[in-house]
Design a protein around this motif. Structure first.
Motif, PDB file in Angstrom:
ATOM      1  N   ALA A 201       1.122  -1.302   0.301  1.00  0.00           N
ATOM      2  CA  ALA A 201       0.137  -0.372  -0.023  1.00  0.00           C
ATOM      3  C   ALA A 201       0.885   1.661  -0.141  1.00  0.00           C
ATOM      4  CB  ALA A 201      -0.982   0.228   0.974  1.00  0.00           C
ATOM      5  N   GLU A 202       2.026   1.031   1.137  1.00  0.00           N
ATOM      6  CA  GLU A 202       2.855   2.824   0.945  1.00  0.00           C
ATOM      7  C   GLU A 202       3.145   2.643  -0.727  1.00  0.00           C
ATOM      8  OE1 GLU A 202       2.951  -0.089   2.369  1.00  0.00           O
ATOM      9  OE2 GLU A 202       2.373   0.420   4.431  1.00  0.00           O
ATOM     10  N   MET A 203       3.104   1.007  -1.731  1.00  0.00           N
ATOM     11  CA  MET A 203       4.043   2.434  -2.684  1.00  0.00           C
ATOM     12  C   MET A 203       3.412   2.733  -4.189  1.00  0.00           C
ATOM     13  SD  MET A 203       7.101   2.447  -2.264  1.00  0.00           S
ATOM     14  CE  MET A 203       8.092   2.363  -3.242  1.00  0.00           C
ATOM     15  N   ARG A 204       2.447   2.354  -3.583  1.00  0.00           N
ATOM     16  CA  ARG A 204       0.393   2.341  -4.903  1.00  0.00           C
ATOM     17  C   ARG A 204       1.039   4.021  -5.740  1.00  0.00           C
ATOM     18  NH1 ARG A 204      -4.264   0.764  -1.300  1.00  0.00           N
ATOM     19  NH2 ARG A 204      -2.932  -1.758  -1.009  1.00  0.00           N
ATOM     20  N   VAL A 205       0.568   4.903  -4.480  1.00  0.00           N
ATOM     21  CA  VAL A 205       1.435   5.974  -5.347  1.00  0.00           C
ATOM     22  C   VAL A 205       1.845   5.993  -5.861  1.00  0.00           C
ATOM     23  CG1 VAL A 205       1.316   8.291  -5.231  1.00  0.00           C
ATOM     24  CG2 VAL A 205       0.187   7.012  -3.348  1.00  0.00           C
ATOM     25  N   THR A 206       3.619   6.002  -6.008  1.00  0.00           N
ATOM     26  CA  THR A 206       4.571   5.426  -6.654  1.00  0.00           C
ATOM     27  C   THR A 206       4.979   5.407  -7.645  1.00  0.00           C
ATOM     28  OG1 THR A 206       6.433   6.321  -4.485  1.00  0.00           O
ATOM     29  CG2 THR A 206       7.292   5.366  -6.563  1.00  0.00           C
ATOM     30  N   GLY A 207       4.033   4.156  -7.475  1.00  0.00           N
ATOM     31  CA  GLY A 207       4.157   2.886  -8.739  1.00  0.00           C
ATOM     32  C   GLY A 207       3.407   3.276  -9.451  1.00  0.00           C
ATOM     33  N   ASN A 208       2.237   4.399  -9.366  1.00  0.00           N
ATOM     34  CA  ASN A 208       0.862   4.967 -10.032  1.00  0.00           C
ATOM     35  C   ASN A 208       1.372   5.660 -10.797  1.00  0.00           C
ATOM     36  OD1 ASN A 208      -1.502   4.824 -10.899  1.00  0.00           O
ATOM     37  ND2 ASN A 208      -1.206   7.182  -9.476  1.00  0.00           N
ATOM     38  N   ASN A 209       2.224   7.078  -9.836  1.00  0.00           N
ATOM     39  CA  ASN A 209       2.984   7.914 -10.918  1.00  0.00           C
ATOM     40  C   ASN A 209       4.066   7.337 -11.752  1.00  0.00           C
ATOM     41  OD1 ASN A 209       1.548   9.904  -9.245  1.00  0.00           O
ATOM     42  ND2 ASN A 209       3.125  10.041  -8.125  1.00  0.00           N
ATOM     43  N   ILE A 210       5.018   6.611 -11.443  1.00  0.00           N
ATOM     44  CA  ILE A 210       5.688   6.375 -12.427  1.00  0.00           C
ATOM     45  C   ILE A 210       5.018   5.632 -13.889  1.00  0.00           C
ATOM     46  CG2 ILE A 210       7.363   3.493 -13.786  1.00  0.00           C
ATOM     47  CD1 ILE A 210       8.378   3.672 -10.141  1.00  0.00           C
ATOM     48  N   ILE A 211       3.750   4.660 -13.493  1.00  0.00           N
ATOM     49  CA  ILE A 211       3.776   4.063 -15.266  1.00  0.00           C
ATOM     50  C   ILE A 211       2.619   5.347 -15.879  1.00  0.00           C
ATOM     51  CG2 ILE A 211       1.164   2.914 -15.975  1.00  0.00           C
ATOM     52  CD1 ILE A 211       3.500   1.479 -15.279  1.00  0.00           C
ATOM     53  N   SER A 212       2.309   6.143 -14.986  1.00  0.00           N
ATOM     54  CA  SER A 212       1.336   7.892 -16.056  1.00  0.00           C
ATOM     55  C   SER A 212       2.505   8.774 -16.106  1.00  0.00           C
ATOM     56  CB  SER A 212       1.199   8.750 -14.620  1.00  0.00           C
ATOM     57  OG  SER A 212       0.104   8.069 -13.837  1.00  0.00           O
ATOM     58  N   CYS A 213       3.793   8.595 -15.645  1.00  0.00           N
ATOM     59  CA  CYS A 213       4.994   9.672 -16.273  1.00  0.00           C
ATOM     60  C   CYS A 213       4.891   8.987 -18.127  1.00  0.00           C
ATOM     61  CB  CYS A 213       6.058   9.670 -15.601  1.00  0.00           C
ATOM     62  SG  CYS A 213       5.377  10.727 -14.056  1.00  0.00           S
ATOM     63  N   LEU A 214       5.131   7.942 -17.939  1.00  0.00           N
ATOM     64  CA  LEU A 214       5.245   6.787 -18.803  1.00  0.00           C
ATOM     65  C   LEU A 214       4.900   7.182 -19.993  1.00  0.00           C
ATOM     66  CD1 LEU A 214       7.065   3.392 -17.857  1.00  0.00           C
ATOM     67  CD2 LEU A 214       8.276   5.167 -18.784  1.00  0.00           C
ATOM     68  N   TYR A 215       3.341   7.391 -19.485  1.00  0.00           N
ATOM     69  CA  TYR A 215       2.439   7.699 -20.760  1.00  0.00           C
ATOM     70  C   TYR A 215       2.575   9.143 -21.392  1.00  0.00           C
ATOM     71  CZ  TYR A 215      -1.964   7.731 -22.907  1.00  0.00           C
ATOM     72  OH  TYR A 215      -2.466   8.108 -24.269  1.00  0.00           O
ATOM     73  N   ALA A 216       2.899   9.744 -19.907  1.00  0.00           N
ATOM     74  CA  ALA A 216       3.179  11.247 -20.916  1.00  0.00           C
ATOM     75  C   ALA A 216       4.219  11.851 -21.603  1.00  0.00           C
ATOM     76  CB  ALA A 216       3.187  12.058 -19.185  1.00  0.00           C
ATOM     77  N   LEU A 217       5.170  11.073 -21.570  1.00  0.00           N
ATOM     78  CA  LEU A 217       6.330  10.940 -21.896  1.00  0.00           C
ATOM     79  C   LEU A 217       6.033  10.407 -23.272  1.00  0.00           C
ATOM     80  CD1 LEU A 217       9.555   9.874 -19.653  1.00  0.00           C
ATOM     81  CD2 LEU A 217       9.221  12.058 -20.152  1.00  0.00           C
ATOM     82  N   GLY A 218       5.378   8.980 -23.631  1.00  0.00           N
ATOM     83  CA  GLY A 218       5.137   8.259 -25.044  1.00  0.00           C
ATOM     84  C   GLY A 218       3.921   9.615 -25.822  1.00  0.00           C
ATOM     85  N   GLU A 219       3.263  10.166 -25.085  1.00  0.00           N
ATOM     86  CA  GLU A 219       2.676  11.568 -25.905  1.00  0.00           C
ATOM     87  C   GLU A 219       4.234  12.269 -26.747  1.00  0.00           C
ATOM     88  OE1 GLU A 219      -1.633  12.221 -24.278  1.00  0.00           O
ATOM     89  OE2 GLU A 219       0.053  12.641 -22.510  1.00  0.00           O
ATOM     90  N   ALA A 220       4.703  12.797 -25.924  1.00  0.00           N
ATOM     91  CA  ALA A 220       5.445  13.401 -26.222  1.00  0.00           C
ATOM     92  C   ALA A 220       6.544  13.084 -27.243  1.00  0.00           C
ATOM     93  CB  ALA A 220       6.436  13.716 -25.029  1.00  0.00           C
ATOM     94  N   ILE A 221       6.955  11.620 -26.766  1.00  0.00           N
ATOM     95  CA  ILE A 221       7.293  11.377 -28.292  1.00  0.00           C
ATOM     96  C   ILE A 221       6.514  11.484 -29.489  1.00  0.00           C
ATOM     97  CG2 ILE A 221       8.641   8.574 -28.933  1.00  0.00           C
ATOM     98  CD1 ILE A 221       9.137   8.329 -25.675  1.00  0.00           C
ATOM     99  N   LEU A 222       5.507  10.926 -29.377  1.00  0.00           N
ATOM    100  CA  LEU A 222       4.131  10.939 -30.205  1.00  0.00           C
ATOM    101  C   LEU A 222       4.530  12.310 -31.253  1.00  0.00           C
ATOM    102  CD1 LEU A 222       2.386   9.142 -32.354  1.00  0.00           C
ATOM    103  CD2 LEU A 222       0.786  10.229 -30.643  1.00  0.00           C
TER     104      LEU A 222
END
Length: 548
Positions: free
Chosen positions: A225-246
């Protein structure tokens, strides 16, 4: 002994083997591929983008090097909002010589406006609009339909993909999703007609729509539970970078066929690497595959430099009794589980509320992304900025989500988004940077909301139905993303209308969020009973049971 469905305390095991060690880092490293690749689904923003063009003027063009805005252009075509009309020109009042490179006003009859069927484009960008001759305002709906068809593909596939993931495992669905999306994305690059392009645009997301949510769950279900936010933000940041790469790829590769090949071929090449992904331990336990789960936990402990004894497994995940109730639970069908879940009025209301929230988030999130290319200035830069503005949102969430909770964060971010959508309409159109700034703040707020919604949805539904119910909510959310490509057309009715719609939906959904339970610092529920024991007062009853 408690029944098996309620006694799986995997968070305790994860704390023992290390919450975010080498094993979890490797898993999240592999999730980079599907998450960034999923952003390529937005390629239709550029492949089916509208272009600036005007009518070709017979006898006036430089045949070798025609230009979009020659000195004589105002003499030959009407102007609309400071730009030459795309499909209308003045009728010639004389017959200029073929070698004449400029035309006087006297050569045209400004009172006789006619339509044209040949065009001069502003630059060398090639989209399906140019190649398949989808031109003039009466055909704008065909370009908008591409994005809608893309989201219809996601809508159709989500419940099936959710069922397959909960029934046969996250890993299998992830690999199939990436491979299928890549194949149809590459085939789309070879489309010979608008109709063929549209079919491939449907099949691509129909195969690949679940890769993001599956990657998200594969990461989330491996951390406590303590790391869910961190894990979620990692995935979300990757998607934003994917959009920028596009956006960067589209800026460099101005031909839609080349863009699709560059965007999708890496996805196909990544499939062998994704086969090394570890299956979700929570899913293995929920399906009774305790031996496989135990071996995977031992592997994780070894990679993290920890030791996990069988006694620890017995402590945290006691072996189930061989009573009839447990056997019935293990052998019950997916449909029976889903039917029993829907019969719970509280859970059904939660699904409905969650679906409306997804509808709003997808409508506003994708609507802002798609409308970014219609803002004044460079459309590629605008798209990249609108993508990168998500990163500060994830940083803010990292600081506040585990302090003030999910419910307040989700509610306030949606209200903030709605407010700034309304305020942006009071900024004069000629004030480009202020208008862009308000637009970016709106995108920042809806990004925080969408990111919170993903983790929130995973926390309020039980393990054995988590991806299925998440897929149902996301499926209804796809109504919003189906509508989003059409929102630029609303501006033809009333220029502020798109932002007014976004603002109204954001505020309405923000208020309904208050009916959700708070899930801060709670363990992921494994059964319907555990999920419904949550309450809006901070889930005290559920935590008390789980920490005995």
């Amino acid at each position: 002994m408690p029944k098996a469905g309620a006694d799986i305390d995997l968070d305790g095991v994860l704390n023992e083997i290390g919450q975010f060690g080498r094993f979890q880092i490797k898993q999240y490293g592999l999730m980079v591929i599907p998450v960034i690749f999923h952003a390529m689904a937005l390629s239709y923003v550029f492949t089916a983008g509208r272009l600036n063009y005007r009518c070709e003027i017979p006898g006036c063009e430089d045949v070798q090097h025609p230009t979009y805005l020659p000195a004589w252009i105002s003499n030959s075509v009407p102007f609309i909002n400071g730009a030459p009309s795309r499909c209308e020109r003045y009728e010639l009042s004389s017959n200029p010589a073929q070698d004449k490179l400029s035309c006087d006003a006297a050569d045209f009859d400004a009172d006789a406006v006619i339509r044209c069927d040949s065009f001069i484009y502003e630059d060398d960008e090639v989209t399906i609009a140019r190649e398949f001759n989808i031109t003039c305002p009466n055909n704008d709906w065909k370009l908008a339909l591409v994005g809608t068809v893309n989201n219809i593909g996601q809508f159709v596939a989500l419940p099936v993909a959710g069922y397959l993931s909960d029934r046969y495992g996250r890993k299998l669905v992830l690999v199939m999703s990436v491979a299928g999306s890549a194949v149809f994305g590459i085939l789309r690059a070879y489309a010979t007609s608008y109709e063929m392009f549209l079919v491939m645009e449907f099949l691509d997301p129909a195969m690949g729509t679940t890769m993001y949510s599956t990657a998200f769950l594969l990461g989330l279900e491996l951390v406590a539970a303590e790391m869910r936010v961190t894990g979620n933000n990692i995935i979300s940041c990757l998607y934003a970078l994917g959009e920028a790469i596009l956006g960067l790829l589209a800026m460099h590769f101005r031909n839609w066929r080349t863009l699709l090949k560059v965007a999708y071929i890496p996805g196909l090449l990544s499939v062998p690497l994704l086969l090394t992904t570890s299956e979700s331990i929570r899913w293995l336990i929920s399906k009774g595959h305790r031996e496989k789960a135990f071996k995977l936990l031992q592997k994780a402990a070894a990679m993290n430099g920890k030791q996990l004894s069988p006694s620890a497994i017995d402590k945290y995940c006691p072996k189930p009794d061989d009573d009839l109730e447990h056997l019935e639970s293990q052998n019950s069908s997916f449909y029976k589980l889903l039917r029993n879940a829907i019969r719970s009025p509280g859970l059904l209301l939660r699904v409905v509320n969650c679906s409306f929230c997804w509808l709003t988030n997808t409508l506003v999130y994708y609507g802002l992304s798609l409308n970014s290319v219609t803002l004044a200035g460079d459309k590629y830069l605008n798209f990249i900025l609108v993508a990168l503005i998500e990163l500060p949102g994830y940083v803010i969430l990292q600081m506040i989500l585990d302090r003030i909770g999910r419910r307040i964060t989700l509610c306030s971010s949606m209200l903030l988004c709605g407010l700034f959508c309304f305020l942006s309409e009071f900024v004069p159109a000629e004030n480009h940077w202020t208008n862009l700034g308000m637009f970016l703040v709106s995108k920042l707020a809806i990004t925080m909301s969408f990111c919170t919604l993903y983790i929130y949805t995973a926390e309020i539904f039980p393990t054995n139905l988590r991806q299925s119910l998440m897929a149902i909510c996301s499926m209804f959310g796809r109504f919003g993303s189906m509508i989003a490509p059409q929102t630029p057309l609303l501006a033809k009715l009333w220029l502020p209308l798109p932002m007014v719609v976004f603002g109204t939906m954001g505020i309405a959904s923000g208020l309904t969020i208050l009916q959700f339970p708070e899930t801060l610092n709670t363990q992921l529920p494994n059964t319907v009973e555990e999920a419904m024991s949550m309450n809006s007062d901070g889930d005290k009853d559920y935590r008390k049971v789980r920490t005995k």
